[in-house]
Design an enzyme around this catalytic site. Structure first.
Site, short mmCIF file in Angstrom:
data_model
loop_
_atom_site.label_atom_id
_atom_site.label_comp_id
_atom_site.label_asym_id
_atom_site.label_seq_id
_atom_site.Cartn_x
_atom_site.Cartn_y
_atom_site.Cartn_z
N GLN A 1 0.76 -1.25 0.21
CA GLN A 1 -0.02 0.17 -0.20
C GLN A 1 0.71 1.22 0.13
O GLN A 1 0.20 2.34 -0.43
CB GLN A 1 -0.80 -0.13 1.11
CG GLN A 1 -2.03 -1.06 0.97
CD GLN A 1 -2.97 -0.98 2.27
OE1 GLN A 1 -2.74 -1.90 3.36
NE2 GLN A 1 -4.00 -0.26 2.17
N HIS B 1 0.79 -9.58 4.09
CA HIS B 1 -0.28 -8.48 4.05
C HIS B 1 -0.88 -8.40 2.42
O HIS B 1 -0.68 -7.29 2.06
CB HIS B 1 0.02 -7.04 4.44
CG HIS B 1 -1.08 -6.16 4.96
ND1 HIS B 1 -1.17 -5.41 6.17
CD2 HIS B 1 -2.09 -5.88 4.17
CE1 HIS B 1 -2.34 -4.91 6.27
NE2 HIS B 1 -2.88 -4.78 5.15
N ASN C 1 -1.81 -11.11 8.01
CA ASN C 1 -2.74 -10.15 8.45
C ASN C 1 -4.14 -10.39 7.94
O ASN C 1 -4.39 -10.89 6.63
CB ASN C 1 -2.43 -8.67 7.67
CG ASN C 1 -3.44 -7.62 8.09
OD1 ASN C 1 -3.38 -7.26 9.25
ND2 ASN C 1 -4.12 -7.20 7.31
N GLU C 2 -5.11 -10.46 8.86
CA GLU C 2 -6.60 -10.50 8.55
C GLU C 2 -6.89 -11.75 7.62
O GLU C 2 -7.11 -11.93 6.30
CB GLU C 2 -6.95 -9.39 7.75
CG GLU C 2 -7.10 -8.08 8.56
CD GLU C 2 -7.65 -6.87 8.04
OE1 GLU C 2 -7.96 -5.94 8.77
OE2 GLU C 2 -7.90 -6.89 7.04
N TYR D 1 -13.25 -2.04 12.59
CA TYR D 1 -13.42 -0.91 11.85
C TYR D 1 -15.15 -0.75 11.89
O TYR D 1 -15.45 0.36 11.99
CB TYR D 1 -13.15 -0.92 10.38
CG TYR D 1 -11.75 -1.03 10.09
CD1 TYR D 1 -10.79 0.29 10.21
CD2 TYR D 1 -10.89 -2.16 10.20
CE1 TYR D 1 -9.69 0.49 9.86
CE2 TYR D 1 -9.59 -1.97 9.87
CZ TYR D 1 -9.14 -0.86 9.60
OH TYR D 1 -7.65 -1.06 9.55
N GLU E 1 -5.34 -2.88 14.32
CA GLU E 1 -5.91 -1.83 13.61
C GLU E 1 -7.24 -1.29 13.73
O GLU E 1 -8.12 -1.96 14.21
CB GLU E 1 -6.07 -2.28 11.84
CG GLU E 1 -5.00 -2.57 11.07
CD GLU E 1 -5.04 -3.30 9.85
OE1 GLU E 1 -5.86 -2.81 9.14
OE2 GLU E 1 -4.42 -3.88 9.49
N GLU F 1 -5.63 1.93 -1.39
CA GLU F 1 -6.59 1.11 -0.66
C GLU F 1 -7.11 0.13 -1.51
O GLU F 1 -8.50 -0.04 -1.64
CB GLU F 1 -7.74 1.86 -0.18
CG GLU F 1 -8.68 1.41 0.78
CD GLU F 1 -8.24 0.65 1.85
OE1 GLU F 1 -8.75 -0.61 2.07
OE2 GLU F 1 -7.23 1.09 2.62
N TRP F 2 -6.30 -0.85 -1.92
CA TRP F 2 -6.66 -1.89 -2.79
C TRP F 2 -7.70 -1.80 -3.87
O TRP F 2 -7.41 -1.01 -4.74
CB TRP F 2 -7.14 -3.03 -1.83
CG TRP F 2 -6.19 -3.51 -0.65
CD1 TRP F 2 -6.29 -3.06 0.85
CD2 TRP F 2 -4.72 -3.86 -0.62
NE1 TRP F 2 -4.92 -3.34 1.39
CE2 TRP F 2 -4.37 -3.96 0.69
CE3 TRP F 2 -4.14 -4.48 -1.91
CZ2 TRP F 2 -2.97 -4.16 1.01
CZ3 TRP F 2 -2.85 -4.93 -1.63
CH2 TRP F 2 -2.30 -4.79 -0.06
#
EC number: 3.2.1.21
Length: 444
Positions: free
Chosen positions: A25, A125, A169-170, A297, A354, A407-408
Site C-alpha cells: 500500500q 499483508h 494479516n486478516e 472498523y 488496526e 486502498e486495494w
C-alpha cells in the site's frame, strides 16, 4: 476542533500506542527488485480496481521511509506495525532472495530502532508472489511449506531486531473476501477455493510460528479482523443468518487457533470442500501464541436470504458512515475485546492492531481538519477503556493508518491516514488528527 479526549494516563503503564501500514500500500512495488504479485495482475484486469490504479509507486515509501519514520516518532507513537513484501524478499516466492529488498528492510528496521520505535512486523499483508499464485496460491497444499521457507529467511535476517511478529494479516480478507467474494486478489468466487484457503492460511500461520520459535524468537501473535453482525430483525431466520456471518467472519479463525476446530455452522457450508486430512492439522494451527491482535472498523446489518449457503445478505445500516460506506459502531470493539478474552484467549495479551476510518480529507489553507477521524478515534478509544475496565487484557492500540495510501480495489480515493498524501507530488501533510494524537501522546 475537538481534541483527543483521552490521555496516556487513562491506560495502564506500558500500554503501547502505535500506527500501522502495509508494504504494497505504501512502498512502490515496481521499484527495488520486487517480483510481480497477484495484486499487480488483479489491478491490471479491467474492472477490478477503481480507476485501474495500482501499487507501482504508491507513496514511494521505499525512498521516503526516513521522513515517514520521523512522523511516527514525532507523533509520540511507541511502535510501528509494518509488513514485509514476500515478493520483495523473494521475487519468485522461493529461491534466491532479492538483495535490494533485504537491504531495504535492514535499513527500515534499524531506522525504527534508532528512533525508539518497537518494530511490529507482519509477514504477509496480501501480496502473493505471482509465481506462487500461478500454482494455486492459498489453494495449494504446499503453501505452508513455502510460507515457512520465507519465514525462515525473515527470522535469520531480522529476527533478533523485531519486537513482535504476526505471520498473516486478516485471514478473512485473505481467504473469504478474495476467494469467495472476488473483491480482492486473486478475485475468485469459488467455495472450494475458499475452504482450502481458510485452512491453508491457518496452517501456514502455525507453520510460521513454529519456524520462528525454532530460531528463538518471542512475542509472536496472530492478527484477525472482526465485524459485528446485527440481525436486521428479531426473526429466527435473521438471527441465524447473523450467527452464520459471525461464524465465517469472526469465529472460524479464532476457533481454529484456540479451540482446534471449526464452528458447526461454518462446516455446514465448507466441510465438503476442505482438503483431505484437514482434521489432523490443528496441532500445527494451534501453535502457542504470545498475543492476539484484533483489527476492527465496522459492523454489518445481516438478513436471511433464500439462496445457497450462507443464505444471507448485507443491508445498509444507519448513518454515520465512513468514506468507505462503513457504519460507525464503536461498541463492537468493546464486544470483541471482551468476548475474545472470555471465549478464546483468557489472559493472553490483546492488541487492537488496526482501527481507523477513511474520510474525504482535503487541504484548505494548508490544513486538513479531519474532525470526523478525531471523533472516531475518541469513541473507539473509549471502547478500549471500557474493555479494560471489564477485565480484558488489552495491551496496546494501533491507528490505521499512518498516511493515505493504496486502498486495494478502491484505489487512491479512500483516505485512511493521519497524514495526507498528495498522490501527484507525494508531499506529506499531517492532518488535524495527527496533531491531536501527538498532543495526547507527547504531552503526557
Amino acid at each position: 476542533m475537538t481534541a483527543i479526549t483521552h490521555t496516556r494516563d487513562d491506560f495502564p503503564d506500558g500500554f503501547v500506542f502505535g500506527t500501522a501500514t502495509s508494504a504494497y500500500q505504501i512502498e512502490g512495488h515496481a521499484q527495488g527488485g520486487a517480483g510481480p504479485t497477484h495484486w499487480d495482475s488483479f489491478a491490471a484486469t479491467p474492472g477490478n480496481v477503481e480507476r485501474a490504479e495500482n501499487g507501482d509507486l504508491a507513496c514511494d515509501h521505499l525512498h521516503r521511509w526516513e521522513a515517514d519514520l520521523d512522523m511516527i516518532r514525532d507523533a509520540g507513537f511507541d511502535s510501528y506495525r509494518f509488513s514485509m513484501s514476500w515478493a520483495r524478499l523473494l521475487p519468485d516466492g522461493r529461491g534466491t532472495p532479492n538483495a535490494e529488498g533485504l537491504a531495504f528492510y535492514d535499513r527500515l528496521i534499524d531506522g525504527m530502532l534508532e528512533r525508539g520505535l518497537k518494530p511490529a512486523a507482519t509477514l504477509y499483508h496480501w501480496e502473493m508472489p505471482q509465481p506462487l499464485a500461478d500454482m494455486g496460491g492459498w489453494r495449494n497444499a504446499d503453501m505452508p511449506a513455502w510460507f515457512g521457507d520465507m519465514t525462515d529467511l525473515v527470522a535469520r535476517k531480522f529476527g533478533d531486531r523485531l519486537w513482535s511478529v504476526a505471520p498473516i494479516n486478516e485471514p478473512w480478507c485473505v481467504a473469504w473476501l478474495s476467494h469467495f467474494m472476488g473483491v480482492h486478489a486473486p478475485g475468485l468466487r469459488d467455495i472450494r477455493a475458499t475452504a482450502r484457503a481458510i485452512h491453508h492460511v491457518l496452517k501456514s500461520h502455525g507453520t510460521a510460528i513454529g519456524v520462528m520459535r525454532g530460531h528463538g524468537m518471542t512475542n509472536l501473535g496472530a492478527v484477525c479482523n472482526f465485524e459485528y453482525p446485527h440481525p436486521l430483525t428479531d426473526s429466527p431466520e435473521d438471527v441465524a443468518a447473523a450467527d452464520r456471518y459471525d461464524g465465517f467472519y469472526n469465529r472460524v479463525f479464532l476457533s481454529g487457533l484456540f479451540h482446534g476446530r471449526y464452528p458447526d455452522n461454518v462446516l455446514e457450508g465448507l466441510e465438503p470442500h476442505l482438503p483431505s486430512g484437514w482434521q489432523d492439522d490443528f496441532g500445527v494451527i494451534q501453535a502457542p501464541l504470545d498475543w492476539l491482535g484484533l483489527n476492527y472498523y465496522t459492523c454489518k446489518r445481516i438478513a436471511h436470504d433464500d439462496t445457497a449457503w450462507p443464505a444471507l445478505k448485507e443491508v445498509d445500516g444507519p448513518p454515520p458512515h465512513t468514506q468507505m460506506g462503513w457504519e460507525i459502531y464503536p461498541e463492537g470493539l468493546h464486544h470483541f475485546l471482551t468476548r475474545t478474552a472470555t471465549d478464546y484467549t483468557g489472559d493472553l495479551p490483546l492488541y487492537v492492531t488496526e482501527n481507523g476510518m477513511a474520510n474525504p480529507d482535503v487541504i484548505r489553507d494548508g490544513r486538513i481538519d479531519d474532525q470526523p477521524r478525531i471523533d472516531y478515534l475518541n469513541s473507539h478509544l473509549a471502547s478500549v477503556r471500557r474493555a479494560l475496565d471489564d477485565g480484558a487484557p488489552v495491551k496496546g492500540y494501533y491507528v490505521w493508518s499512518l498516511m493515505d495510501n493504496y486502498e486495494w480495489s478502491r484505489g487512491y480515493d479512500q483516505r485512511f491516514g493521519l497524514v495526507h498524501v498528495d498522490f501527484d507530488t507525494l508531499e506529506r501533510t499531517p492532518k488535524a488528527s495527527w496533531h491531536a494524537v501527538r498532543d495526547m501522546l507527547v504531552s503526557a
